[in-house]
Design an enzyme around this catalytic site. Sequence first.
Site, PDB file in Angstrom:
ATOM      1  N   HIS A   1     -15.844  -7.581   3.634  1.00 19.70           N
ATOM      2  CA  HIS A   1     -14.515  -7.015   3.413  1.00 19.70           C
ATOM      3  C   HIS A   1     -13.536  -8.051   2.856  1.00 19.70           C
ATOM      4  O   HIS A   1     -12.348  -7.783   2.714  1.00 19.70           O
ATOM      5  CB  HIS A   1     -13.981  -6.445   4.738  1.00 19.70           C
ATOM      6  CG  HIS A   1     -12.815  -5.546   4.604  1.00 19.70           C
ATOM      7  ND1 HIS A   1     -11.558  -5.863   5.080  1.00 19.70           N
ATOM      8  CD2 HIS A   1     -12.692  -4.324   4.024  1.00 19.70           C
ATOM      9  CE1 HIS A   1     -10.717  -4.886   4.830  1.00 19.70           C
ATOM     10  NE2 HIS A   1     -11.366  -3.939   4.191  1.00 19.70           N
TER      11      HIS A   1
ATOM     12  N   LYS B   1     -11.492 -10.669   0.365  1.00 20.31           N
ATOM     13  CA  LYS B   1     -10.911 -10.639  -0.976  1.00 20.31           C
ATOM     14  C   LYS B   1     -10.586 -12.084  -1.363  1.00 20.31           C
ATOM     15  O   LYS B   1      -9.649 -12.687  -0.837  1.00 20.31           O
ATOM     16  CB  LYS B   1      -9.633  -9.801  -1.026  1.00 20.31           C
ATOM     17  CG  LYS B   1      -9.852  -8.304  -0.751  1.00 20.31           C
ATOM     18  CD  LYS B   1      -9.676  -7.983   0.692  1.00 20.31           C
ATOM     19  CE  LYS B   1      -9.551  -6.501   0.955  1.00 20.31           C
ATOM     20  NZ  LYS B   1     -10.758  -5.787   1.256  1.00 20.31           N
TER      21      LYS B   1
ATOM     22  N   ASP C   1     -11.738 -23.354  -9.802  1.00 19.51           N
ATOM     23  CA  ASP C   1     -11.853 -24.814  -9.879  1.00 19.51           C
ATOM     24  C   ASP C   1     -11.554 -25.526  -8.562  1.00 19.51           C
ATOM     25  O   ASP C   1     -11.302 -26.733  -8.552  1.00 19.51           O
ATOM     26  CB  ASP C   1     -10.927 -25.369 -10.974  1.00 19.51           C
ATOM     27  CG  ASP C   1     -11.359 -24.961 -12.374  1.00 19.51           C
ATOM     28  OD1 ASP C   1     -12.526 -24.552 -12.524  1.00 19.51           O
ATOM     29  OD2 ASP C   1     -10.538 -25.031 -13.304  1.00 19.51           O
TER      30      ASP C   1
ATOM     31  N   HIS D   1      -1.303  -0.703   2.491  1.00 15.77           N
ATOM     32  CA  HIS D   1      -2.622  -1.309   2.684  1.00 15.77           C
ATOM     33  C   HIS D   1      -2.538  -2.771   3.094  1.00 15.77           C
ATOM     34  O   HIS D   1      -3.551  -3.418   3.344  1.00 15.77           O
ATOM     35  CB  HIS D   1      -3.435  -1.170   1.386  1.00 15.77           C
ATOM     36  CG  HIS D   1      -4.879  -1.510   1.524  1.00 15.77           C
ATOM     37  ND1 HIS D   1      -5.428  -2.674   1.021  1.00 15.77           N
ATOM     38  CD2 HIS D   1      -5.904  -0.862   2.121  1.00 15.77           C
ATOM     39  CE1 HIS D   1      -6.724  -2.711   1.281  1.00 15.77           C
ATOM     40  NE2 HIS D   1      -7.039  -1.633   1.958  1.00 15.77           N
TER      41      HIS D   1
ATOM     42  N   LYS E   1      -2.105  -6.320   5.032  1.00 16.94           N
ATOM     43  CA  LYS E   1      -2.490  -6.848   6.353  1.00 16.94           C
ATOM     44  C   LYS E   1      -1.739  -8.173   6.540  1.00 16.94           C
ATOM     45  O   LYS E   1      -2.294  -9.256   6.370  1.00 16.94           O
ATOM     46  CB  LYS E   1      -3.996  -7.094   6.449  1.00 16.94           C
ATOM     47  CG  LYS E   1      -4.870  -5.894   5.999  1.00 16.94           C
ATOM     48  CD  LYS E   1      -5.325  -6.049   4.586  1.00 16.94           C
ATOM     49  CE  LYS E   1      -6.429  -5.113   4.155  1.00 16.94           C
ATOM     50  NZ  LYS E   1      -6.387  -3.760   4.527  1.00 16.94           N
TER      51      LYS E   1
ATOM     52  N   ASP F   1       8.180 -14.933  14.355  1.00 16.14           N
ATOM     53  CA  ASP F   1       9.387 -15.751  14.528  1.00 16.14           C
ATOM     54  C   ASP F   1       9.888 -16.353  13.218  1.00 16.14           C
ATOM     55  O   ASP F   1      10.639 -17.346  13.242  1.00 16.14           O
ATOM     56  CB  ASP F   1       9.149 -16.879  15.543  1.00 16.14           C
ATOM     57  CG  ASP F   1       8.891 -16.343  16.949  1.00 16.14           C
ATOM     58  OD1 ASP F   1       9.343 -15.228  17.243  1.00 16.14           O
ATOM     59  OD2 ASP F   1       8.231 -17.043  17.739  1.00 16.14           O
TER      60      ASP F   1
END
Length: 520
Positions: free
Chosen positions: A260, A262, A267, A439, A441, A446
């Site tokens: 899952h 991404k 480089d 979508h 996450k 604080d």
Amino acid sequence: MQRLQEIGRKVRKLLSKVLNRLTITAALLVLQALFLWAISYRLSDYARWINPVLLALSVFMCAAMIRQDSTAPEFKISWMVLFILMPIQGGLLYLLWGDKRPAFRLRRQLEKAAGEVEPLRRPDPAAQKALERLSPRTARTSAYLRDYAAYPVCAGTEVKYYPSGEAVYADLLPALEKAERFIFIEFFIITSGEMWDSVHEILRRKAAQGVDVRVIYDDVGCATGLPVAYWRTLEQEGIHAVPFNPFLPVLNMVMNSRDHRKIVAVDGSVAFTGGFNLADEYINRKERFGHWRDTAVRLEGPGAWNFAAMFMELWSSQHAQDPGLSILTETPRPAPRRTVGLVQPYADSPVDGETVAKNVYLELINQAQKTLWITTPYLILDNAMLTALRLAAKRGVDVRIYVPGTPDKKMVYELTKSFFAPLLRGGVKIFTYTPGFLHAKTWLVDGEIAAVGSINLDYRSLYLHFECSVLLYHCPALADVAEDMVDIERLSHPVALAECHTGPIGTMISAVLRLLAPLC
């Protein structure tokens, strides 16, 4: 003639939906289920001999599940209820679907690869000491990640935060164009369309120029977006490619563990991560579930190196004949930039028995003193997470959770809503993003710590999937994260307790949904 052409287009469109890989796979699974039912029906005459064996299997599977320390209590309780309701069939069902860990061979490959890549991740003692001076409590969380996820905190890394898929897309293409040594791409979903086609074109060109281009895509996540065996097409173009954990239409859940993550690493000095995938809905070129909102970050400097190492660990586990480790050993480490703040990329794997993603989230909840703002597309909590969030609100922390206003999966959304009432009663504020599907996450604690990555607040992300994220400590980009969350709230509906199903029937339905959540 024109009408016939229009009919032909509609027929082709219908066939493409009906005869795609997922529907064919689903049909094969149904046939297997029917075949197993037919066998059990034919063997019913021998039930007096077979049933004791199956009952013994259920007892054995139940005992094996109970003794697993790494298994969530909620998962155990859900399966034990199933064992009670189906004492004969329960053991066989658990054998097929219950083991949430990857297959032994996959675990062994990943453990070997982790040992080979570990020397490429060098600790930065100066950065750790700097974090200890800023916040001793936060430094303990950082030390946990260093010791149990093998990813150290890094200084000298520039951070750019993106409040949308469109924003990251605009910077992604120029970054790929500048690649001189390698490009690593790892995504759960890749779908043919404007976004992937433009990325793909650059990858082809760069591969032809001698840049080492490697792609990992999840075979299930890309089942409807890419042709079967798409990796062969990429290989023919000079792009090294691996479909992670190829999906087989067999009734067992070794297929449960998906990639899952991404990741884009260029480089070793530039890296992108977040919630976005390489598909047009993530940049709102294609509308699905209203306006699609996502987040991402770009790292430039030493912190980006860890994402390259993260990619290479999974790659070498899947491609033993071409582990590719020499690419990183021969690439110079990126020089530190003049910047404020620290970053700590990290990965989570279901093979190591350590629930890193969940533990980091619990640490962030427990550290919060003033504010805790969370965006998540799915809100499916175990008891530890639910208790920690409510306790944080009860001790005076401003806890706000932002979820989609338009669901992508209706049943999952009903499960998400089943947690609204207990959270609201505990003082947690909940907002639904009215323009469409949220979508992202992203966590903000604080105003001093943020987490941006691929990790949802659900059982699959926290227990089953390969995930990644990055913690941002005292970075200037945190102001952009806060501004984005304020904007999300401006476009969101505050959920009131009166809107939840709090009557006897609604409460019971929510309780049943939460009981079944670990089995999803």
